[in-house]
Design a protein around this motif. Structure first.
Motif, PDB file in Angstrom:
ATOM      1  N   GLY A 164       0.852  -1.177   0.000  1.00 54.32           N
ATOM      2  CA  GLY A 164       0.000   0.000   0.000  1.00 54.32           C
ATOM      3  C   GLY A 164       0.887   1.226   0.000  1.00 54.32           C
ATOM      4  O   GLY A 164       1.756   1.393  -0.855  1.00 54.32           O
ATOM      5  N   ALA A 190      -1.160  -5.795   2.432  1.00 53.47           N
ATOM      6  CA  ALA A 190      -2.024  -4.699   2.010  1.00 53.47           C
ATOM      7  C   ALA A 190      -3.037  -5.177   0.980  1.00 53.47           C
ATOM      8  O   ALA A 190      -2.667  -5.775  -0.026  1.00 53.47           O
ATOM      9  CB  ALA A 190      -1.181  -3.566   1.427  1.00 53.47           C
ATOM     10  N   THR A 192      -4.741  -3.788  -1.588  1.00 54.13           N
ATOM     11  CA  THR A 192      -4.727  -2.574  -2.383  1.00 54.13           C
ATOM     12  C   THR A 192      -4.112  -2.888  -3.731  1.00 54.13           C
ATOM     13  O   THR A 192      -3.524  -3.939  -3.927  1.00 54.13           O
ATOM     14  CB  THR A 192      -3.932  -1.459  -1.676  1.00 54.13           C
ATOM     15  OG1 THR A 192      -3.836  -0.338  -2.554  1.00 54.13           O
ATOM     16  CG2 THR A 192      -2.527  -1.914  -1.335  1.00 54.13           C
ATOM     17  N   THR A 194      -1.696  -1.031  -5.047  1.00 51.31           N
ATOM     18  CA  THR A 194      -0.437  -0.298  -5.133  1.00 51.31           C
ATOM     19  C   THR A 194       0.709  -1.017  -4.427  1.00 51.31           C
ATOM     20  O   THR A 194       1.593  -0.406  -3.860  1.00 51.31           O
ATOM     21  CB  THR A 194      -0.589   1.116  -4.544  1.00 51.31           C
ATOM     22  OG1 THR A 194      -1.030   1.011  -3.177  1.00 51.31           O
ATOM     23  CG2 THR A 194      -1.575   1.939  -5.340  1.00 51.31           C
ATOM     24  N   ASN A 195       0.687  -2.341  -4.416  1.00 51.04           N
ATOM     25  CA  ASN A 195       1.792  -3.100  -3.832  1.00 51.04           C
ATOM     26  C   ASN A 195       2.959  -3.147  -4.813  1.00 51.04           C
ATOM     27  O   ASN A 195       2.802  -3.590  -5.951  1.00 51.04           O
ATOM     28  CB  ASN A 195       1.338  -4.521  -3.508  1.00 51.04           C
ATOM     29  CG  ASN A 195       0.282  -4.531  -2.425  1.00 51.04           C
ATOM     30  OD1 ASN A 195       0.543  -4.116  -1.313  1.00 51.04           O
ATOM     31  ND2 ASN A 195      -0.906  -5.005  -2.769  1.00 51.04           N
TER      32      ASN A 195
END
Length: 208
Positions: A164, A190, A192, A194-195
């Protein structure tokens, strides 16, 4: 190492030697006599020798060897005076991504993932990769390297990335079958899109 001294440990024996053939693919040494024993002989092919970026063995260089059980000496230290070949990366190549991993979308070309091999045979990785998913699964392959760029055994690395928006340390492994796998990101998981995983600094001796 200004002087090499013969030692008499219980087992194994550490012996003085000199490089007789500096061929890095078939390095051989001449072992000095040890207390009168007939050990002096040319062309003892070594099982391994320390590889350093600063120098390589040259004919006549002094070294300290340990005899293995199979009768092949292991070079444990040496006074290398030879000039190494320049360590210059070859052309960077784009990896084959798998399991939903891809290049991190960024305008800076320094972030583009790639692999290369220098003239001494070390494979190097670089760039940032990401996986667009709402659940980051541990121990998944990210990319696959072709033959000639693979290690002979599993190699483990600690790198950095983002779970994230949180910067965390991560483990990435390179496998003999060519897979480069994301293993885990410690305790940070995470959910998400955006890893990110950084590949810079991953380097190993390629034997396959």
């Amino acid at each position: 190492m200004s002087a090499l001294r013969r030692q008499r440990p219980q087992q194994p024996l550490a012996l003085e030697a000199r490089v007789s053939d500096p061929d890095p693919d078939a390095l051989t040494v001449t072992i000095d006599d040890f207390d009168g024993d007939v050990l002096a002989r040319h062309a003892w092919e070594v099982a391994s020798w320390p590889r350093t970026p600063g120098a390589v063995p040259a004919r006549g260089d002094r070294c300290l060897v340990v005899m293995s059980e199979i009768g092949r000496p292991w070079v444990v230290s040496g006074e290398w005076t030879g000039e190494p070949e320049p360590v210059v990366p070859r052309d960077w190549r784009s990896p084959e991504f798998v399991a939903g991993w891809t290049n991190h979308a960024a305008a800076d070309p320094r972030f583009v993932a790639g692999y290369a091999q220098d003239l001494s045979g070390f494979t190097m990785l670089r760039g940032i990769v990401s996986r667009a998913t709402d659940e980051w699964v541990a121990d998944t392959p990210m990319l696959v390297l072709p033959r000639g760029f693979r290690p002979s055994t599993r190699r483990m690395f600690i790198t950095f990335g983002y779970a994230g928006a949180v910067p965390v340390r991560m483990r990435v492994d390179a496998l003999p079958d060519g897979e480069v796998r994301f293993i885990n990101a410690g305790a940070a998981w995470a959910r998400t899109v955006t890893n990110l995983v950084g590949l810079d600094g991953i380097s190993y001796w390629a034997e396959d």
